[in-house]
Design a protein around this motif. Structure first.
Motif, PDB file in Angstrom:
ATOM      1  N   LEU A   1      -2.276  35.416 -20.466  1.00  0.00           N
ATOM      2  CA  LEU A   1      -2.478  36.492 -18.968  1.00  0.00           C
ATOM      3  C   LEU A   1      -1.272  36.601 -18.904  1.00  0.00           C
ATOM      4  CD1 LEU A   1      -5.023  34.002 -17.445  1.00  0.00           C
ATOM      5  CD2 LEU A   1      -5.246  36.213 -18.418  1.00  0.00           C
TER       6      LEU A   1
ATOM      7  N   LYS B   1      -1.985  41.622 -15.731  1.00  0.00           N
ATOM      8  CA  LYS B   1      -3.579  41.695 -15.953  1.00  0.00           C
ATOM      9  C   LYS B   1      -3.750  40.668 -14.932  1.00  0.00           C
ATOM     10  CE  LYS B   1      -3.236  40.671 -21.042  1.00  0.00           C
ATOM     11  NZ  LYS B   1      -1.861  40.277 -22.025  1.00  0.00           N
TER      12      LYS B   1
ATOM     13  N   ILE C   1      -7.764  41.468 -13.644  1.00  0.00           N
ATOM     14  CA  ILE C   1      -8.706  40.756 -13.076  1.00  0.00           C
ATOM     15  C   ILE C   1      -8.890  40.748 -11.440  1.00  0.00           C
ATOM     16  CG2 ILE C   1      -9.663  38.331 -13.004  1.00  0.00           C
ATOM     17  CD1 ILE C   1      -7.474  38.077 -16.072  1.00  0.00           C
TER      18      ILE C   1
ATOM     19  N   LEU D   1      -7.375  41.143 -22.077  1.00  0.00           N
ATOM     20  CA  LEU D   1      -8.490  41.114 -21.693  1.00  0.00           C
ATOM     21  C   LEU D   1      -9.870  40.483 -21.915  1.00  0.00           C
ATOM     22  CD1 LEU D   1      -6.982  41.714 -18.255  1.00  0.00           C
ATOM     23  CD2 LEU D   1      -6.538  39.719 -19.308  1.00  0.00           C
TER      24      LEU D   1
ATOM     25  N   GLY E   1     -13.528  35.444 -16.519  1.00  0.00           N
ATOM     26  CA  GLY E   1     -12.323  35.689 -15.710  1.00  0.00           C
ATOM     27  C   GLY E   1     -12.720  35.142 -14.467  1.00  0.00           C
TER      28      GLY E   1
END
Length: 123
Positions: free
Chosen positions: A21, A26, A30, A62, A88
């Motif tokens: 991550l 990132k 998310i 991701l 996630g």
């Protein structure tokens, strides 16, 4: 393809977290996907200072690491959407806690940035 010279340490969950991550956008990607922004254009509008190439690269990472699923619709104008996987989705509460912590400590964090020469032009 780039290969790291130092191997990834796997003896601690924090190492996995950092390796998978680590990236400027990132966690924000998310979070915004969890809020319903699923198309790359929508995400770029939310992260307006993020370079499109960097955002696309981090979205691909991701997906590769199992945090996101990418759906490509075969239409006249190609359409792409990203959705969170269970992995996630499991991360979203942690991101929210970190955001709240950042807001609760905003003054101290801003002071720390002011003292850091890398962030001279931020304030």
């Amino acid at each position: 393809m780039y290969r790291k010279k130092i191997s990834i340490q796997t003896n601690c969950g924090l190492h996995f977290f950092k390796e998978l991550l680590n990236g400027k956008w990132k966690l924000m990607l998310i979070y915004y996907i969890s809020q319903g922004f699923q198309r790359p254009g929508e995400l770029q509008k939310k992260i307006h200072n993020g370079d499109r190439r960097v955002l696309d690269k981090q979205l691909a990472e991701l997906v590769q690491h199992g945090f996101l699923e990418k759906r490509v619709y075969n239409t006249k104008v190609p359409k792409v959407e990203y959705m969170l996987t269970p992995l996630g989705n499991d991360l979203v509460p942690l991101i929210i806690v970190m955001e709240k912590w950042g807001e609760a400590h905003r003054e101290e964090l801003e002071q720390g940035l002011k003292n850091d020469p890398k962030f001279v032009n931020v304030f």
